[in-house]
Design an enzyme around this catalytic site. Structure first.
Site, PDB file in Angstrom:
ATOM      1  N   HIS A  27       0.839  -1.205   0.000  1.00 23.02           N
ATOM      2  CA  HIS A  27       0.000   0.000   0.000  1.00 23.02           C
ATOM      3  C   HIS A  27       0.876   1.258   0.000  1.00 23.02           C
ATOM      4  O   HIS A  27       0.631   2.191  -0.785  1.00 23.02           O
ATOM      5  CB  HIS A  27      -0.918  -0.018   1.224  1.00 23.02           C
ATOM      6  CG  HIS A  27      -1.562   1.298   1.514  1.00 23.02           C
ATOM      7  ND1 HIS A  27      -2.775   1.679   0.986  1.00 23.02           N
ATOM      8  CD2 HIS A  27      -1.138   2.348   2.288  1.00 23.02           C
ATOM      9  CE1 HIS A  27      -3.069   2.895   1.410  1.00 23.02           C
ATOM     10  NE2 HIS A  27      -2.103   3.321   2.198  1.00 23.02           N
ATOM     11  N   GLU A  28       1.883   1.295   0.874  1.00 23.84           N
ATOM     12  CA  GLU A  28       2.754   2.471   0.951  1.00 23.84           C
ATOM     13  C   GLU A  28       3.503   2.692  -0.361  1.00 23.84           C
ATOM     14  O   GLU A  28       3.663   3.831  -0.814  1.00 23.84           O
ATOM     15  CB  GLU A  28       3.755   2.306   2.098  1.00 23.84           C
ATOM     16  CG  GLU A  28       3.129   2.309   3.490  1.00 23.84           C
ATOM     17  CD  GLU A  28       2.384   3.592   3.788  1.00 23.84           C
ATOM     18  OE1 GLU A  28       2.839   4.671   3.338  1.00 23.84           O
ATOM     19  OE2 GLU A  28       1.325   3.522   4.447  1.00 23.84           O
ATOM     20  N   HIS A  39       1.582   4.530  -2.959  1.00 18.73           N
ATOM     21  CA  HIS A  39       1.689   5.998  -2.913  1.00 18.73           C
ATOM     22  C   HIS A  39       2.877   6.473  -3.741  1.00 18.73           C
ATOM     23  O   HIS A  39       2.778   7.461  -4.472  1.00 18.73           O
ATOM     24  CB  HIS A  39       1.858   6.462  -1.460  1.00 18.73           C
ATOM     25  CG  HIS A  39       0.616   6.351  -0.633  1.00 18.73           C
ATOM     26  ND1 HIS A  39      -0.576   6.946  -0.993  1.00 18.73           N
ATOM     27  CD2 HIS A  39       0.371   5.720   0.557  1.00 18.73           C
ATOM     28  CE1 HIS A  39      -1.491   6.691  -0.077  1.00 18.73           C
ATOM     29  NE2 HIS A  39      -0.946   5.941   0.867  1.00 18.73           N
ATOM     30  N   GLU A  51      -5.514   7.375  -0.856  1.00 14.67           N
ATOM     31  CA  GLU A  51      -5.540   6.135  -0.075  1.00 14.67           C
ATOM     32  C   GLU A  51      -6.291   5.034  -0.812  1.00 14.67           C
ATOM     33  O   GLU A  51      -5.864   3.870  -0.829  1.00 14.67           O
ATOM     34  CB  GLU A  51      -6.178   6.379   1.297  1.00 14.67           C
ATOM     35  CG  GLU A  51      -5.384   7.297   2.206  1.00 14.67           C
ATOM     36  CD  GLU A  51      -3.998   6.766   2.504  1.00 14.67           C
ATOM     37  OE1 GLU A  51      -3.839   5.535   2.665  1.00 14.67           O
ATOM     38  OE2 GLU A  51      -3.063   7.588   2.552  1.00 14.67           O
ATOM     39  N   ASP A  54      -4.643   1.521  -1.997  1.00 16.31           N
ATOM     40  CA  ASP A  54      -5.257   0.230  -1.670  1.00 16.31           C
ATOM     41  C   ASP A  54      -5.491  -0.589  -2.940  1.00 16.31           C
ATOM     42  O   ASP A  54      -5.230  -1.801  -2.984  1.00 16.31           O
ATOM     43  CB  ASP A  54      -6.593   0.445  -0.949  1.00 16.31           C
ATOM     44  CG  ASP A  54      -6.416   0.773   0.526  1.00 16.31           C
ATOM     45  OD1 ASP A  54      -5.279   0.680   1.023  1.00 16.31           O
ATOM     46  OD2 ASP A  54      -7.413   1.130   1.182  1.00 16.31           O
TER      47      ASP A  54
END
Length: 445
Positions: A283-284, A287, A366, A370
């Protein structure tokens, strides 16, 4: 550059009413600041009844037992009470400070130091209560009184060591560039942000936490493999001793475009399985893949530019300062920092609206991160990652259980305060992402 300055001059002309119209700016500042505080109190009062619910949302019923849910509700209720009281208390102090500013106005730097000191002292007992009463009550606090005092002194020292030179340079650019300070100050602020990206992990953070290379093992192997496949420029992979102060957990990355560092809290490593931590990191890295930090930096630059572009109209308006009971001499040549702080107080309602917009943008990012985690097996042609969405769901649930995060959230409270979607929203979205992908895969067959 000339075109930019001509447009800025046109904006100043449109804002000329600041210097000519008889406006009681002092009254409006108090009204604006109190309006924001009371609105935030109203949001807390909207949220508070939800802490009396006796069962979690339907999508979470199978993941939270009665004891965990009750603890979460009680923790949220206590935090809401604390936020309500401290919000009103701090606003009352800010109102008193605004009335005392005329006492020490001879130098901007001296004023900044005095303001920092007198605003920091009342916050100490509030911070101590939050740490040693509220967080202690709910089992999160690991901070000792000695560590609390040491952290406070270190924070003050860093504030002076970095803050004073920054403010001096900030004011120098104002004086040197004159009315054409906007592009020069923008360049200075951007350079400062980049310098802090370098200094924070190498100089500042080690003063508070120990960053150790992540030990060899399954988690390190998974993380390095994931970074390599995504061509993420991983330079260091750290474990941070977050448990030194709190049992809350997290993971994040930082660094320059060509040199990134991943930091994983020791509490996260302890509470989650390696494959779940890998999902959090996926997930990070989503970004990073979608350039969210860069996009947010660009948005912040536009925001800062807008503020700086409007400021000269207030800086060069003696009537603006006179409204706050400053003398004619001070109002004619006001300390820059004083005028700027007053200007920011006038913008407080607008800043609240902008905050909501930025939260909305952050929540979209976000969702995108995801989705990236859910679809990573397709991007990397890695069938072993087909359950990444399910792993991320389990990791998010674990984080919320261990952190006693709020499960029932009022929509308006969330829009104003939350940069992340709620757990319920994220789990539903992750299920939808996975279902959509599975349906697409079946059609291909």
């Amino acid at each position: 550059m000339d075109l930019l300055h001509s447009q800025l001059a046109a904006l100043q002309q449109k804002l000329s009413f600041v210097a000519t119209d008889p406006i009681d700016w002092k009254f409006y500042v108090q009204v604006f600041s109190w309006s924001v505080t009371l609105f935030e109190s109203y949001l807390l009062l909207r949220q508070y009844p939800l802490y009396s619910k006796t069962s979690p949302p339907e999508v979470l019923v199978d993941h939270f037992d009665a004891e965990a849910f009750t603890k979460s509700q009680n923790y949220g209720k206590d935090k809401a009470k604390f936020s309500l009281i401290t919000g009103l208390f701090k606003q009352a102090l800010d109102s008193a400070y605004a009335s005392l500013w005329i006492i020490c106005i001879s130098q901007s730097l001296a004023f900044a130091i005095v303001l920092f000191v007198i605003s920091s002292i009342p916050s100490i007992p509030l911070s101590a209560y939050q740490t040693f009463v509220l967080e202690e009550k709910h089992g999160f606090n690991k901070t000792t009184p000695a560590l609390f005092v040491t952290d406070l002194l270190k924070s003050w020292a860093i504030g002076f060591v970095i803050g004073m030179p920054f403010l001096a340079a900030f004011l120098y650019v104002f004086g040197w560039a004159g009315d054409r300070f906007v592009p020069w100050l923008m360049a200075f602020l951007l350079a400062f942000q980049i310098i802090m990206v370098i200094l924070y992990p190498t100089v500042i953070q080690p003063l508070f936490n120990k960053l150790s290379p992540l030990q060899e093992g399954e988690l390190r192997t998974r993380t390095e493999s994931l970074a390599t496949k995504l061509k993420f420029p991983l330079k260091h992979l750290y474990e941070i001793d977050g448990s030194k102060r709190s049992s809350h957990s997290n993971a994040y990355f930082f660094g320059l475009p060509w040199s990134k560092h991943i930091v994983i809290f020791d509490t996260l490593i302890k509470e989650s399985k390696p494959e779940e931590v890998e999902a959090v990191l996926a997930h990070e890295l989503g970004h990073w893949y979608h350039m969210h930090p860069t996009k947010l930096l660009c948005v912040s630059q536009v925001h800062i530019f807008t503020i700086l572009a409007m400021f000269p109209a207030f800086l060069h308006a003696p009537q603006f300062l006179r409204a706050f009971d400053f003398s004619a001499a001070v109002s004619a040549r006001p300390p820059t920092i004083v005028a700027f702080l007053l200007f920011q107080m006038i913008l407080s309602p607008l800043e609240a609206v902008i905050g909501i917009a930025l939260n909305s943008l952050s929540r979209q990012f976000e969702w995108e991160a995801d989705r990236f985690a859910c679809e990573i097996q397709d991007r990397l042609s890695a069938p072993e990652m087909k359950d990444m969405g399910e792993r991320l769901s389990r990791a998010l649930i674990t984080l919320h259980v261990k952190n006693l995060s709020t499960l029932w959230v009022d929509w308006l409270y969330s829009a104003y305060h939350h940069s992340h979607p709620t757990l319920t929203e994220r789990l539903k979205a992750l299920q939808a992402f996975q279902s959509k992908r599975d349906s697409a895969a079946k059609k291909e067959l």
